[in-house]
Design a protein around this motif. Sequence first.
Motif, mmCIF file in Angstrom:
data_model
loop_
_atom_site.group_PDB
_atom_site.id
_atom_site.type_symbol
_atom_site.label_atom_id
_atom_site.label_comp_id
_atom_site.label_asym_id
_atom_site.label_seq_id
_atom_site.Cartn_x
_atom_site.Cartn_y
_atom_site.Cartn_z
ATOM 1 N N UNK A 195 0.826 -1.210 0.000
ATOM 2 C CA UNK A 195 0.000 0.000 0.000
ATOM 3 C C UNK A 195 0.858 1.258 0.000
ATOM 4 N N UNK A 196 1.936 1.258 0.790
ATOM 5 C CA UNK A 196 2.814 2.423 0.870
ATOM 6 C C UNK A 196 3.474 2.700 -0.480
ATOM 7 N N UNK A 197 4.024 1.680 -1.095
ATOM 8 C CA UNK A 197 4.752 1.891 -2.350
ATOM 9 C C UNK A 197 3.815 2.274 -3.493
ATOM 10 N N UNK A 198 2.687 1.578 -3.608
ATOM 11 C CA UNK A 198 1.732 1.906 -4.672
ATOM 12 C C UNK A 198 1.245 3.342 -4.517
ATOM 13 N N UNK A 199 0.926 3.738 -3.286
ATOM 14 C CA UNK A 199 0.396 5.080 -3.028
ATOM 15 C C UNK A 199 1.425 6.156 -3.342
ATOM 16 N N UNK A 200 2.664 5.963 -2.872
ATOM 17 C CA UNK A 200 3.699 6.982 -3.091
ATOM 18 C C UNK A 200 4.020 7.150 -4.573
ATOM 19 N N UNK A 201 4.106 6.049 -5.298
ATOM 20 C CA UNK A 201 4.368 6.132 -6.738
ATOM 21 C C UNK A 201 3.208 6.816 -7.449
ATOM 22 N N UNK A 202 1.976 6.435 -7.092
ATOM 23 C CA UNK A 202 0.792 7.027 -7.717
ATOM 24 C C UNK A 202 0.731 8.524 -7.472
ATOM 25 N N UNK A 203 0.942 8.938 -6.216
ATOM 26 C CA UNK A 203 0.856 10.359 -5.878
ATOM 27 C C UNK A 203 1.969 11.150 -6.565
ATOM 28 N N UNK A 204 3.179 10.595 -6.613
ATOM 29 C CA UNK A 204 4.280 11.294 -7.286
ATOM 30 C C UNK A 204 3.956 11.538 -8.756
ATOM 31 N N UNK A 205 3.424 10.527 -9.424
ATOM 32 C CA UNK A 205 3.058 10.674 -10.841
ATOM 33 C C UNK A 205 1.931 11.694 -10.999
ATOM 34 N N UNK A 206 0.904 11.579 -10.159
ATOM 35 C CA UNK A 206 -0.255 12.485 -10.260
ATOM 36 C C UNK A 206 0.161 13.926 -9.982
ATOM 37 N N UNK A 207 0.940 14.150 -8.915
ATOM 38 C CA UNK A 207 1.391 15.509 -8.588
ATOM 39 C C UNK A 207 2.216 16.112 -9.726
ATOM 40 N N UNK A 208 3.193 15.344 -10.216
ATOM 41 C CA UNK A 208 4.083 15.866 -11.260
ATOM 42 C C UNK A 208 3.310 16.188 -12.531
ATOM 43 N N UNK A 209 2.420 15.283 -12.928
ATOM 44 C CA UNK A 209 1.641 15.511 -14.148
ATOM 45 C C UNK A 209 0.639 16.652 -13.980
ATOM 46 N N UNK A 210 0.137 16.844 -12.770
ATOM 47 C CA UNK A 210 -0.776 17.967 -12.524
ATOM 48 C C UNK A 210 -0.042 19.295 -12.659
ATOM 49 N N UNK A 211 1.166 19.380 -12.098
ATOM 50 C CA UNK A 211 1.964 20.610 -12.233
ATOM 51 C C UNK A 211 2.308 20.855 -13.702
ATOM 52 N N UNK A 212 2.669 19.778 -14.428
ATOM 53 C CA UNK A 212 2.934 19.908 -15.873
ATOM 54 C C UNK A 212 1.702 20.451 -16.583
#
Length: 490
Positions: A256-273
């Motif tokens: 759960x920790x790894x899936x969540x952190x990877x998902x949030x990192x991708x979502x945050x970065x793509x949202x800023x882009x």
Amino acid sequence: MTKEDYKAVSQNDTSKSAGDKVGDDVVCLKPKMTLINGITVIVGSIIGSGIFISPKGVLKETGSVGLSLVVWVACGVFSMVGAYCYAELGCMITKTGADYAYIMDSFGPFVAFLRLWIECMIVRPCSQAIVALTFAVYVLRPFFPYCDPPKEAQLLLACICICVLTFVNCWNVKWATRVQDFFTYGKLLALLMIIVTGIVQLCRGYVQHFTFEGSEHDFTKIGLSFYSGLFAYNGWNYLNFVIEELKEPHKNLPKAIFISCILVTIVYTMTIVSFHSTLSVEEVLEAEAVGVTFAEKLYGWFTWIIPVSVALSTFGGVNGILFTSSRLFYAGAEQNQMPSLLSMIQINHLTPTPAVIFMCLLSMIYLIFEDIYLLINYVGFATWLAIGLAVCCIPYLRWKEPNLPRPIKVNLIFPISYIIATIIITVVSMSADPVGTGMGTIIILTGVPVYMLFIAWKNKPKPVQNAFDSLTSTLQKLLVVIPPEKRQDV
């Protein structure tokens, strides 16, 4: 009142089903959360209103879109390293309370209490009050399009939000996790819409803002940008607070920790882009709510979807904070560092009802404060000190308790790197705001006399002890709660 006494009372004074529940089943927190529930708790706790409203904290300190994206990705990687360390701790010390439990086992009750004191009495209830107020503002915005909603309306709606979610969390753990699931999916869908829009803009050739022009070269300011970015990722460790309620924690916690952190990192970065596919650096820095400004430029009459998304996001955020924070109160009470009532379980619903209600009351008290944001800023550095101290438990316990079972064993380079980075970030924030840091330190030290008076002092006068026992017994009967029993599989 002892547990046996209360069972006798509950069999006489409550319905037969309640008596049967106590007699036939163990009354304790039950592992009802699946892997998906665990992921939504973490993702829902991390992603709040900030990514919609004001992602400009990082941009302000970095000076360019290119460098800000580097910082966002680096913060995500840094959070994953911390999460990796917490996976070892959570699988090794499977107690509710997360870093509080790890610090207690490693460095003793006094240090653990200071962590508990600042987190329970200020950070968590203040954060919940702020998120609830943000929810109220965005729900009311359609009714007050040209001005701020009345303060009284904001406070009333924020109170209603907290009270409704308190009822849900008291009634059924599954209800609470379903609320978290639903609103996490809602905020992810809203962010997906922004991301898809940004990709379309990029395909049309809107890439002029993606440069390193104007990048900041001052190391201190870049350090502060990491401080802002890491706050946006705050919440990756929240599942550790409720590990006793997670099914197969040794398997599901790290997943759960790894899936969540990877998902949030991708979502945050793509949202800023996506934001910068349309908005310049100046427009982002000037925007009061970046998500709304982005929508106004591209969505036309559909702009309302962003305020609705913020409201959904914050409602789920309040639920996540309430759900995990109540377990921190519960853990403190189990260690006799909070009133014993807060460690008790409702016999019909098997929820930590007193802890949930106490968290609700504290949050509503903070709603009347004008400067709760300032209070959060004062003690914000304490969060990173506590997380860094928790990660210190890994090398300490490797030395002190080498034979403890470790289903996950991280390479020591990860905790050491994380500790060094945490020290750097904390020192940078202290040098940038010495007055605020000093105030925060004073607030933390208010826990010292509380510890000496209520915890270290064991032989209290008989009348005082009787008064505490009488109040606890009365509230126990009122809430129909008893101390938790040990499960047979523990």
